[in-house]
Design a protein around this motif. Structure first.
Motif, PDB file in Angstrom:
ATOM      1  N   TRP A  40       0.664  -1.358  -0.004  1.00 58.39           N
ATOM      2  CA  TRP A  40       0.077  -0.011  -0.047  1.00 58.39           C
ATOM      3  C   TRP A  40       0.982   1.375  -0.184  1.00 58.39           C
ATOM      4  O   TRP A  40       1.939   1.260   0.870  1.00 58.39           O
ATOM      5  CB  TRP A  40      -1.006  -0.078   1.063  1.00 58.39           C
ATOM      6  CG  TRP A  40      -1.677  -1.163   1.310  1.00 58.39           C
ATOM      7  CD1 TRP A  40      -2.738  -1.734   0.523  1.00 58.39           C
ATOM      8  CD2 TRP A  40      -1.576  -2.331   2.078  1.00 58.39           C
ATOM      9  NE1 TRP A  40      -3.153  -2.983   0.902  1.00 58.39           N
ATOM     10  CE2 TRP A  40      -2.400  -3.292   1.815  1.00 58.39           C
ATOM     11  CE3 TRP A  40      -0.764  -2.590   3.276  1.00 58.39           C
ATOM     12  CZ2 TRP A  40      -2.410  -4.694   2.515  1.00 58.39           C
ATOM     13  CZ3 TRP A  40      -1.009  -3.704   3.901  1.00 58.39           C
ATOM     14  CH2 TRP A  40      -1.795  -4.757   3.431  1.00 58.39           C
ATOM     15  N   HIS A  82      -3.455   1.223   4.811  1.00 55.87           N
ATOM     16  CA  HIS A  82      -4.412   0.258   4.039  1.00 55.87           C
ATOM     17  C   HIS A  82      -5.753   0.994   4.457  1.00 55.87           C
ATOM     18  O   HIS A  82      -6.338   0.708   5.548  1.00 55.87           O
ATOM     19  CB  HIS A  82      -4.190  -1.193   4.615  1.00 55.87           C
ATOM     20  CG  HIS A  82      -5.241  -2.145   3.925  1.00 55.87           C
ATOM     21  ND1 HIS A  82      -5.815  -3.110   4.328  1.00 55.87           N
ATOM     22  CD2 HIS A  82      -5.310  -2.006   2.531  1.00 55.87           C
ATOM     23  CE1 HIS A  82      -6.730  -3.954   3.439  1.00 55.87           C
ATOM     24  NE2 HIS A  82      -6.289  -3.115   2.379  1.00 55.87           N
ATOM     25  N   ASP A 103      -9.783  -6.275   3.829  1.00 54.59           N
ATOM     26  CA  ASP A 103      -9.710  -7.332   2.704  1.00 54.59           C
ATOM     27  C   ASP A 103     -10.357  -8.332   3.112  1.00 54.59           C
ATOM     28  O   ASP A 103     -10.335  -9.131   4.141  1.00 54.59           O
ATOM     29  CB  ASP A 103      -8.409  -7.788   2.418  1.00 54.59           C
ATOM     30  CG  ASP A 103      -7.556  -6.553   1.525  1.00 54.59           C
ATOM     31  OD1 ASP A 103      -8.262  -5.711   1.185  1.00 54.59           O
ATOM     32  OD2 ASP A 103      -6.395  -6.666   1.494  1.00 54.59           O
ATOM     33  N   HIS A 126      -9.850 -11.081  -4.110  1.00 55.34           N
ATOM     34  CA  HIS A 126     -10.453 -10.715  -2.763  1.00 55.34           C
ATOM     35  C   HIS A 126     -11.070  -9.442  -3.023  1.00 55.34           C
ATOM     36  O   HIS A 126     -11.043  -8.678  -4.099  1.00 55.34           O
ATOM     37  CB  HIS A 126      -9.261 -10.657  -1.815  1.00 55.34           C
ATOM     38  CG  HIS A 126      -8.358  -9.286  -1.882  1.00 55.34           C
ATOM     39  ND1 HIS A 126      -7.465  -9.258  -3.162  1.00 55.34           N
ATOM     40  CD2 HIS A 126      -8.414  -8.149  -1.380  1.00 55.34           C
ATOM     41  CE1 HIS A 126      -7.055  -7.921  -2.969  1.00 55.34           C
ATOM     42  NE2 HIS A 126      -7.523  -7.395  -2.033  1.00 55.34           N
ATOM     43  N   HIS A 136     -11.691  -5.710  -1.486  1.00 51.81           N
ATOM     44  CA  HIS A 136     -11.082  -4.657  -0.750  1.00 51.81           C
ATOM     45  C   HIS A 136     -12.229  -3.651  -0.638  1.00 51.81           C
ATOM     46  O   HIS A 136     -12.823  -3.196  -1.349  1.00 51.81           O
ATOM     47  CB  HIS A 136      -9.883  -3.952  -1.444  1.00 51.81           C
ATOM     48  CG  HIS A 136      -9.550  -2.634  -0.779  1.00 51.81           C
ATOM     49  ND1 HIS A 136      -8.618  -2.558   0.333  1.00 51.81           N
ATOM     50  CD2 HIS A 136      -9.923  -1.331  -0.796  1.00 51.81           C
ATOM     51  CE1 HIS A 136      -8.358  -1.451   0.534  1.00 51.81           C
ATOM     52  NE2 HIS A 136      -9.012  -0.739   0.074  1.00 51.81           N
TER      53      HIS A 136
HETATM   54 ZN   LIG Z   1      -7.047  -4.161   0.620  1.00 50.48          ZN
END
Ligand SMILES: [Zn+2]
Length: 223
Positions: free
Chosen positions: A114, A118, A122, A197, A199
């Motif tokens: 990142w 962040h 996630d 994933h 986010h």
């Molecule tokens: Zn993330």
């Protein structure tokens, strides 16, 4: 050079010219070949990436069809329960964005992945896994947003923005009103991502992000 006998000088010049010609010839031949090969490889990589993206979109579409059939068979209460809501269906405000996931990188972490902290939470899940609206809202943006990949922004009635990032595909359009637990797209790995994933970002009043886990817990859920 002036002390070198003429014939030797000529021989040296001829030899040097021959070397130069050979080098020139091989360079002239080799260079385009290398370019063509690299160009070909790049084309191949682009074609492969396109095929992978296409497969993922087909997979996502199949997942959605199965999910839609499944949704038609179960009651509203059971559906909401899948997304972590166990109360009165008529009183539902917020649900989880996914039916099944593993919690991965948390909010506020720092690291090489990142640029800054962040800004979201996630949730690891399979490619093509349906994503649902965490609340009633309006879709205000669907775009490729650099490191966020394919992103959908949902604006809730109180002005909170919910960002869904790294999607494989999106099934809503800007301006569309969605209801809580409606499918809006699928999990993917687009943008700056090391595997499929979601986010998820939660931005009250469209401002700075807050911890999505706290936000979901405050809504009575157990993410
Ligand atoms: Zn993330």
């Amino acid at each position: 050079m002036s002390s070198v006998p003429f014939r030797a000088g000529l021989a040296a010049t001829v030899a040097a010219t021959a070397v130069a010609l050979t080098l020139g010839a091989s360079a002239a031949h080799a260079a385009p070949e290398v370019v063509v090969r690299e160009d070909g490889r790049q084309q191949q990589a682009i074609e492969l990436a396109r095929q992978v993206a296409e497969r993922e979109q087909r997979l996502a579409a199949l997942n959605r069809q199965a999910d839609a059939r499944d949704r038609a068979l179960i009651g509203r209460q059971e559906l909401l329960a899948r997304y972590g809501y166990h109360g009165d269906p008529d009183a539902v405000r917020v649900v989880l964005p996914l039916a099944s996931y593993d919690v991965s990188a948390g909010f506020g972490l720092t690291g090489p992945l990142w640029e800054a902290e962040h800004g979201g939470q996630d949730f690891s899940a399979g490619t093509g896994e349906p994503l649902v609206a965490v609340s009633d809202g309006v879709v205000t943006d669907v775009s490729y947003a650099g490191p966020y990949g394919l992103r959908t922004v949902l604006e809730l009635p109180d002005g909170t923005e919910v960002w869904y990032c790294h999607q494989t595909d999106v099934t809503v359009v800007v301006g569309q009103e969605v209801g809580v637990a409606d499918v809006i797209g699928s999990v993917g790995s687009t943008g700056n991502s090391t595997g499929p994933h979601l986010h998820l970002e939660v931005r009250p009043a469209g401002g700075s992000p807050v911890d999505p886990m706290d936000w979901l817990r405050d809504a009575g859920l157990a993410p």
